[in-house]
Design a protein around this motif. Structure first.
Motif, PDB file in Angstrom:
ATOM      1  N   ASN A  26      32.244  37.440  46.802  1.00 45.31           N
ATOM      2  CA  ASN A  26      33.497  37.710  46.178  1.00 45.31           C
ATOM      3  C   ASN A  26      34.831  37.291  46.585  1.00 45.31           C
ATOM      4  O   ASN A  26      35.744  36.504  45.757  1.00 45.31           O
ATOM      5  CB  ASN A  26      33.304  39.264  45.963  1.00 45.31           C
ATOM      6  N   GLY A  30      37.306  34.586  45.048  1.00 40.91           N
ATOM      7  CA  GLY A  30      38.624  34.647  44.477  1.00 40.91           C
ATOM      8  C   GLY A  30      39.687  33.689  44.983  1.00 40.91           C
ATOM      9  O   GLY A  30      40.649  33.370  44.417  1.00 40.91           O
ATOM     10  N   ILE A  49      37.145  33.836  39.037  1.00 37.13           N
ATOM     11  CA  ILE A  49      37.594  35.395  38.932  1.00 37.13           C
ATOM     12  C   ILE A  49      36.597  35.932  38.172  1.00 37.13           C
ATOM     13  O   ILE A  49      36.045  37.013  38.725  1.00 37.13           O
ATOM     14  CB  ILE A  49      38.764  35.574  38.455  1.00 37.13           C
ATOM     15  N   ALA A  52      33.526  36.276  40.492  1.00 33.47           N
ATOM     16  CA  ALA A  52      33.827  37.033  41.535  1.00 33.47           C
ATOM     17  C   ALA A  52      33.621  38.587  40.909  1.00 33.47           C
ATOM     18  O   ALA A  52      32.974  39.507  41.593  1.00 33.47           O
ATOM     19  CB  ALA A  52      35.508  37.006  41.996  1.00 33.47           C
ATOM     20  N   SER A  84      40.438  38.925  44.990  1.00 34.04           N
ATOM     21  CA  SER A  84      40.022  38.453  43.744  1.00 34.04           C
ATOM     22  C   SER A  84      40.445  39.040  42.308  1.00 34.04           C
ATOM     23  O   SER A  84      40.468  38.377  41.389  1.00 34.04           O
ATOM     24  CB  SER A  84      38.332  38.573  43.624  1.00 34.04           C
ATOM     25  N   ALA A  88      44.686  36.757  42.576  1.00 37.15           N
ATOM     26  CA  ALA A  88      44.298  35.737  41.844  1.00 37.15           C
ATOM     27  C   ALA A  88      44.605  36.013  40.420  1.00 37.15           C
ATOM     28  O   ALA A  88      45.309  34.932  39.878  1.00 37.15           O
ATOM     29  CB  ALA A  88      42.682  35.505  42.048  1.00 37.15           C
ATOM     30  N   THR A 145      43.148  38.796  33.801  1.00 39.43           N
ATOM     31  CA  THR A 145      42.448  37.656  33.883  1.00 39.43           C
ATOM     32  C   THR A 145      42.461  36.986  32.594  1.00 39.43           C
ATOM     33  O   THR A 145      42.611  35.841  32.241  1.00 39.43           O
ATOM     34  CB  THR A 145      41.377  37.330  34.596  1.00 39.43           C
TER      35      THR A 145
END
Length: 179
Positions: A26, A30, A49, A52, A84, A88, A145
């Motif tokens: 993970n 990230g 992502i 992750a 992550s 990110a 995200t």
């Protein structure tokens, strides 16, 4: 007999490390996401992502399955999650649209990361119950995200607001039932 006992002990130790290995995966995903984001490969950042998030879900399941939950694993998971699902996603949205706001965009990006860190620190010092307090960083990071897909269609100001709202939800005191 001694050899079988040692083999059994070794297998148990290896099973116990599966969750930590998934947690490190993970973290690595990230980190890859951040590197791609820095190269303006935003869709690849989104992909890493997302993967992750899948490994984050699997590490908890593996820890429960192999009865290998530990304080070390909890801390490692939080450190991975801030990369992550804090850094990110915040960098992803910053690189996609928030940079256009200059200093306020930078502030909102850092505020999201800081709230994620506070959320994780609070989680790590609280007694475990059947509930999360505040929006989990994994959920907030994934929502942030996937906002990337809306960038061409929605006003830039919306992204400032959604980033602030998600940040505040992470440090709020409402409860979410653990799944």
């Amino acid at each position: 007999m001694f050899l079988l006992h040692q083999l059994d002990h070794t297998v148990k130790k290896l099973k116990g490390q599966i969750a930590n290995a998934l947690t490190l995966l993970n973290l690595g995903l990230g980190a890859f996401a951040i590197m791609f984001i820095l190269q303006n490969e935003l869709r690849l950042g989104l992909l890493f992502i997302t993967i992750a998030a899948l490994t984050d879900r699997l590490d908890g399941a593996a820890a429960r399955r192999f009865n290998s939950t530990s304080e070390f694993g909890k801390q490692l998971d939080s450190l991975s999650d801030i990369i992550s699902f804090g850094v990110a996603p915040a960098f992803l949205l910053y690189q996609a649209i928030l940079f256009s706001f200059g200093l306020p965009g930078m502030f909102v990006t850092i505020f999201f990361i800081a709230c994620g860190a506070i959320r994780l620190a609070r989680f790590n010092v609280m007694e475990s119950t059947g509930y999360f307090v505040g929006l989990p960083i994994t959920a907030a990071g994934c929502i942030l995200t996937f906002q990337l897909l809306l960038v061409p269609y929605i006003s830039a100001f919306y992204f400032m607001i959604i980033t602030l709202v998600l940040a505040i939800l992470m440090i709020s005191s409402f409860t979410v039932r653990k799944m």
